[in-house]
Design a protein around this motif. Structure first.
Motif, PDB file in Angstrom:
ATOM      1  N   ALA A  24      38.342 122.563  59.682  1.00  0.00           N
ATOM      2  CA  ALA A  24      37.282 121.165  60.042  1.00  0.00           C
ATOM      3  C   ALA A  24      38.095 120.068  58.442  1.00  0.00           C
ATOM      4  O   ALA A  24      38.601 118.946  58.847  1.00  0.00           O
ATOM      5  CB  ALA A  24      35.983 120.835  59.963  1.00  0.00           C
ATOM      6  N   GLY A  25      38.282 120.469  57.806  1.00  0.00           N
ATOM      7  CA  GLY A  25      38.422 120.020  56.732  1.00  0.00           C
ATOM      8  C   GLY A  25      37.889 118.543  55.922  1.00  0.00           C
ATOM      9  O   GLY A  25      36.686 119.026  56.073  1.00  0.00           O
ATOM     10  N   VAL A  26      38.682 117.982  55.130  1.00  0.00           N
ATOM     11  CA  VAL A  26      37.318 116.633  54.441  1.00  0.00           C
ATOM     12  C   VAL A  26      37.522 115.600  55.287  1.00  0.00           C
ATOM     13  O   VAL A  26      38.735 115.105  56.148  1.00  0.00           O
ATOM     14  CB  VAL A  26      38.461 116.824  53.359  1.00  0.00           C
ATOM     15  CG1 VAL A  26      37.893 118.043  52.160  1.00  0.00           C
ATOM     16  CG2 VAL A  26      39.833 116.370  53.222  1.00  0.00           C
ATOM     17  N   PHE A  27      36.778 114.725  54.394  1.00  0.00           N
ATOM     18  CA  PHE A  27      37.143 113.335  55.163  1.00  0.00           C
ATOM     19  C   PHE A  27      37.213 112.394  53.974  1.00  0.00           C
ATOM     20  O   PHE A  27      36.488 112.649  52.723  1.00  0.00           O
ATOM     21  CB  PHE A  27      35.662 112.282  55.944  1.00  0.00           C
ATOM     22  CG  PHE A  27      34.421 112.404  54.959  1.00  0.00           C
ATOM     23  CD1 PHE A  27      34.334 111.539  54.295  1.00  0.00           C
ATOM     24  CD2 PHE A  27      33.710 113.131  55.333  1.00  0.00           C
ATOM     25  CE1 PHE A  27      32.631 111.774  53.440  1.00  0.00           C
ATOM     26  CE2 PHE A  27      32.356 113.587  54.518  1.00  0.00           C
ATOM     27  CZ  PHE A  27      32.159 112.357  53.942  1.00  0.00           C
ATOM     28  N   GLU A  28      38.285 111.115  53.439  1.00  0.00           N
ATOM     29  CA  GLU A  28      38.379 110.086  52.885  1.00  0.00           C
ATOM     30  C   GLU A  28      38.298 109.335  52.966  1.00  0.00           C
ATOM     31  O   GLU A  28      38.968 108.895  54.086  1.00  0.00           O
ATOM     32  CB  GLU A  28      40.146 110.521  52.418  1.00  0.00           C
ATOM     33  CG  GLU A  28      39.773 112.498  51.176  1.00  0.00           C
ATOM     34  CD  GLU A  28      41.050 112.821  50.301  1.00  0.00           C
ATOM     35  OE1 GLU A  28      41.017 112.527  49.528  1.00  0.00           O
ATOM     36  OE2 GLU A  28      42.494 112.608  50.931  1.00  0.00           O
ATOM     37  N   LEU A  29      37.249 108.891  52.828  1.00  0.00           N
ATOM     38  CA  LEU A  29      37.275 106.774  53.428  1.00  0.00           C
ATOM     39  C   LEU A  29      37.323 106.031  52.146  1.00  0.00           C
ATOM     40  O   LEU A  29      36.289 105.988  50.689  1.00  0.00           O
ATOM     41  CB  LEU A  29      35.700 107.339  53.703  1.00  0.00           C
ATOM     42  CG  LEU A  29      35.000 108.132  55.216  1.00  0.00           C
ATOM     43  CD1 LEU A  29      33.182 108.226  55.356  1.00  0.00           C
ATOM     44  CD2 LEU A  29      36.516 108.380  55.796  1.00  0.00           C
ATOM     45  N   PRO A  30      38.488 105.355  52.566  1.00  0.00           N
ATOM     46  CA  PRO A  30      38.132 103.873  51.401  1.00  0.00           C
ATOM     47  C   PRO A  30      36.541 103.441  51.565  1.00  0.00           C
ATOM     48  O   PRO A  30      36.549 103.068  52.663  1.00  0.00           O
ATOM     49  CB  PRO A  30      39.400 103.427  51.913  1.00  0.00           C
ATOM     50  CG  PRO A  30      40.503 103.797  52.784  1.00  0.00           C
ATOM     51  CD  PRO A  30      38.914 104.977  53.400  1.00  0.00           C
ATOM     52  N   ASN A  31      36.002 103.321  49.945  1.00  0.00           N
ATOM     53  CA  ASN A  31      34.453 102.835  50.084  1.00  0.00           C
ATOM     54  C   ASN A  31      34.098 101.785  49.175  1.00  0.00           C
ATOM     55  O   ASN A  31      33.393 100.958  48.993  1.00  0.00           O
ATOM     56  CB  ASN A  31      34.063 103.757  49.966  1.00  0.00           C
ATOM     57  CG  ASN A  31      33.774 104.928  48.767  1.00  0.00           C
ATOM     58  OD1 ASN A  31      34.661 104.224  47.795  1.00  0.00           O
ATOM     59  ND2 ASN A  31      32.707 104.949  48.170  1.00  0.00           N
ATOM     60  N   TYR A  32      35.451 101.712  48.401  1.00  0.00           N
ATOM     61  CA  TYR A  32      35.480 101.024  46.870  1.00  0.00           C
ATOM     62  C   TYR A  32      37.102  99.966  47.299  1.00  0.00           C
ATOM     63  O   TYR A  32      38.361 101.157  46.594  1.00  0.00           O
ATOM     64  CB  TYR A  32      34.920 101.069  45.881  1.00  0.00           C
ATOM     65  CG  TYR A  32      34.862 100.812  44.525  1.00  0.00           C
ATOM     66  CD1 TYR A  32      33.678  99.322  44.334  1.00  0.00           C
ATOM     67  CD2 TYR A  32      35.746 100.575  43.866  1.00  0.00           C
ATOM     68  CE1 TYR A  32      33.490  98.660  43.452  1.00  0.00           C
ATOM     69  CE2 TYR A  32      35.971  99.881  42.698  1.00  0.00           C
ATOM     70  CZ  TYR A  32      34.019  99.042  42.355  1.00  0.00           C
ATOM     71  OH  TYR A  32      33.725  97.823  41.108  1.00  0.00           O
ATOM     72  N   ILE A  33      37.385  99.377  46.962  1.00  0.00           N
ATOM     73  CA  ILE A  33      38.473  98.263  46.416  1.00  0.00           C
ATOM     74  C   ILE A  33      38.283  97.288  45.189  1.00  0.00           C
ATOM     75  O   ILE A  33      37.437  96.465  45.822  1.00  0.00           O
ATOM     76  CB  ILE A  33      39.083  97.689  47.968  1.00  0.00           C
ATOM     77  CG1 ILE A  33      39.032  98.177  49.093  1.00  0.00           C
ATOM     78  CG2 ILE A  33      40.514  96.998  47.163  1.00  0.00           C
ATOM     79  CD1 ILE A  33      39.205  97.986  50.134  1.00  0.00           C
ATOM     80  N   SER A  34      39.029  97.431  44.044  1.00  0.00           N
ATOM     81  CA  SER A  34      38.384  96.718  43.502  1.00  0.00           C
ATOM     82  C   SER A  34      39.833  96.615  42.678  1.00  0.00           C
ATOM     83  O   SER A  34      40.822  98.023  42.240  1.00  0.00           O
ATOM     84  CB  SER A  34      37.775  96.610  42.100  1.00  0.00           C
ATOM     85  OG  SER A  34      37.564  96.233  41.477  1.00  0.00           O
ATOM     86  N   ALA A  35      40.228  95.560  41.657  1.00  0.00           N
ATOM     87  CA  ALA A  35      40.986  95.044  40.685  1.00  0.00           C
ATOM     88  C   ALA A  35      40.902  95.989  39.352  1.00  0.00           C
ATOM     89  O   ALA A  35      40.026  95.956  39.147  1.00  0.00           O
ATOM     90  CB  ALA A  35      41.894  93.223  41.060  1.00  0.00           C
ATOM     91  N   ILE A  36      42.745  96.552  39.024  1.00  0.00           N
ATOM     92  CA  ILE A  36      42.553  96.655  37.830  1.00  0.00           C
ATOM     93  C   ILE A  36      42.553  95.398  36.688  1.00  0.00           C
ATOM     94  O   ILE A  36      43.781  95.530  36.670  1.00  0.00           O
ATOM     95  CB  ILE A  36      43.248  98.510  37.319  1.00  0.00           C
ATOM     96  CG1 ILE A  36      42.508  99.563  38.651  1.00  0.00           C
ATOM     97  CG2 ILE A  36      43.493  98.384  36.353  1.00  0.00           C
ATOM     98  CD1 ILE A  36      43.676 100.207  38.220  1.00  0.00           C
ATOM     99  N   ALA A  37      42.406  95.524  35.570  1.00  0.00           N
ATOM    100  CA  ALA A  37      42.419  94.393  34.905  1.00  0.00           C
ATOM    101  C   ALA A  37      43.395  94.585  33.450  1.00  0.00           C
ATOM    102  O   ALA A  37      42.444  96.042  33.166  1.00  0.00           O
ATOM    103  CB  ALA A  37      41.254  93.508  34.518  1.00  0.00           C
ATOM    104  N   VAL A  38      43.896  94.122  33.348  1.00  0.00           N
ATOM    105  CA  VAL A  38      44.545  94.201  31.923  1.00  0.00           C
ATOM    106  C   VAL A  38      43.697  94.301  30.942  1.00  0.00           C
ATOM    107  O   VAL A  38      43.889  92.419  30.922  1.00  0.00           O
ATOM    108  CB  VAL A  38      46.494  94.231  31.892  1.00  0.00           C
ATOM    109  CG1 VAL A  38      47.101  94.615  30.242  1.00  0.00           C
ATOM    110  CG2 VAL A  38      47.376  94.877  33.026  1.00  0.00           C
ATOM    111  N   VAL A  39      42.995  93.918  29.890  1.00  0.00           N
ATOM    112  CA  VAL A  39      41.552  93.260  29.390  1.00  0.00           C
ATOM    113  C   VAL A  39      42.441  93.900  28.216  1.00  0.00           C
ATOM    114  O   VAL A  39      43.403  94.448  27.722  1.00  0.00           O
ATOM    115  CB  VAL A  39      40.611  94.198  29.980  1.00  0.00           C
ATOM    116  CG1 VAL A  39      39.774  93.444  31.000  1.00  0.00           C
ATOM    117  CG2 VAL A  39      40.370  95.151  29.047  1.00  0.00           C
ATOM    118  N   TYR A  40      41.917  92.488  27.246  1.00  0.00           N
ATOM    119  CA  TYR A  40      42.503  92.387  25.618  1.00  0.00           C
ATOM    120  C   TYR A  40      41.269  91.232  24.951  1.00  0.00           C
ATOM    121  O   TYR A  40      40.818  91.009  25.657  1.00  0.00           O
ATOM    122  CB  TYR A  40      44.187  91.292  25.439  1.00  0.00           C
ATOM    123  CG  TYR A  40      44.441  89.883  26.276  1.00  0.00           C
ATOM    124  CD1 TYR A  40      43.682  89.340  25.454  1.00  0.00           C
ATOM    125  CD2 TYR A  40      44.217  89.845  27.799  1.00  0.00           C
ATOM    126  CE1 TYR A  40      44.283  88.393  25.304  1.00  0.00           C
ATOM    127  CE2 TYR A  40      44.695  88.814  27.556  1.00  0.00           C
ATOM    128  CZ  TYR A  40      44.249  87.758  26.979  1.00  0.00           C
ATOM    129  OH  TYR A  40      44.214  86.036  27.370  1.00  0.00           O
TER     130      TYR A  40
END
Length: 370
Positions: free
Chosen positions: A120-136
């Motif tokens: 039956a396989g797997v589910f992969e559900l996008p559940n969290y969308i976020s920017a990756i910041a370049v922090v300094y």
């Protein structure tokens, strides 16, 4: 795929996050069936165990609290060991019930998933969308612009001081010190690293030659475990720079990244926009919603260093009780209430109604083996 956007939110205090459970008691999920985690759902009991992305941790705390308000007899535990560790635990025989991952399963892992989950396989559900910041962390420099090639040069170790000509060219009006640069990277196997190196590979492949990886491929710099470890290391080191989920940046400097002819700051809106204009990965199962992010966008409305994090589980579990628990929790996570809770607690971008409908189809398919 079209995603809605949300205003940038700050991370809530622990007390406020806990209060989500109270607010959730009267909430309802607009999609789903009697097994979904809704105010009118069948009351369930038992334990649900997950592990994975540390970037998802703040959102997961909101989901745990909100779901507990609707299903008080279900205990959901989550170990933020990192995306790679979460996938490994889920795929192992007798492993966790679900994984949180900042990158989708690769081809080898999909093969392993057949052993873990059956045909039956797997589910992969996008559940969290976020920017990756370049922090300094650089005293006296409140605004910083970086082009893709400059970011790549910093993290491959070829740009070593803050007044390097490449950084100066991106910031002609800035007074840049000669302070040494300490690039901070993840020490653990990380989906954030995979998304970050995917960006470098696609936009500055002539400078970044190490490819798309989950484990940092080069020497030098400083290594830190988890999102919190990277943030703490950058805070502690004058001249340090790193990459991390934007919601965790705190009072660190955040670089603007060159997109087309402009420099763009990370935001929930810009993260949602780039994912909205990205395609699904081809050749996957019906309930696998993995996204191939368009890193080479030239639109100033989009921010290309973004992670799409997934809830990963089996379509078919060994017993009905476990299937019901996974179905209920997954239904809450992708619901409007669940996505709003994550946005408030973690500053993430809610998934679109279109993507929610696709994800709900996968949730509805979760069942137990014969």
């Amino acid at each position: 795929m079209k995603l809605s956007s949300t205003a940038r939110a700050v991370v809530l205090t622990t007390a406020l996050a806990t209060s989500l459970s109270l607010a959730a008691c009267g909430a309802s999920n607009e999609g789903g069936n009697s097994a979904d985690s809704t105010g009118s759902a069948e009351q369930l009991s038992g334990d649900l165990v997950g592990a994975g992305s540390s970037a998802q941790q703040a959102a997961m705390q909101a989901w745990q609290a909100g779901f507990n308000g609707e299903q008080p007899d279900v205990n959901v535990s989550y170990d933020p060991v990192g995306s790679g560790g979460g996938r490994e635990q889920f795929l192992a025989e007798g492993g966790t019930d679900f994984a949180g991952s900042d990158s989708a399963l690769d081809d080898e892992e999909l093969t392993q998933a057949t052993t873990r989950c059956g045909d039956a396989g797997v589910f992969e559900l996008p559940n969290y969308i976020s920017a990756i910041a370049v922090v300094y962390n650089l005293e006296g420099v409140d605004d910083l612009n970086l082009s893709p090639a400059t970011v790549a040069g910093i993290f491959n170790g070829s740009i070593t001081t803050w007044n390097d000509p490449a950084i100066a060219a991106d910031n002609p009006d800035a007074s840049l010190p000669s302070t040494a640069i300490t690039p901070v990277h993840r020490a653990d196997k990380s989906g954030t690293t995979k998304n970050f190196t995917d960006y470098l590979d696609q936009t500055a492949g002539d400078v970044w030659t190490a490819g798309v990886v989950e484990e940092w491929p080069t020497g030098g710099g400083e290594a830190a475990n988890g999102t919190k470890g990277v943030i703490d290391a950058v805070k502690a080191g004058a001249g340090a720079i790193g990459y991390a989920d934007e919601s965790q940046a705190g009072d660190l400097g955040i670089a603007k990244i060159k997109v087309g002819d402009e420099f763009v700051a990370p935001s929930a809106e810009a993260a949602a926009a780039v994912v909205a204009n990205s395609d699904r990965v081809e050749g996957r199962g019906e309930h696998d919603l993995a996204v191939k992010v368009n890193r080479t966008t030239e639109s100033a409305d989009e921010y290309p260093i973004v992670l799409v994090s997934y809830l990963i589980g089996c379509i078919q579990y060994d017993d009905q009780d476990k299937a019901d628990l996974v179905k209920a929790f997954a239904g809450y996570v992708i619901s409007e209430d669940g996505q709003e809770a994550a946005a408030k607690n973690a500053g993430s971008s809610p998934i679109s109604d279109e993507l929610r409908d696709q994800a709900q189809s996968a949730v509805d398919a979760i069942t137990a083996g014969a």
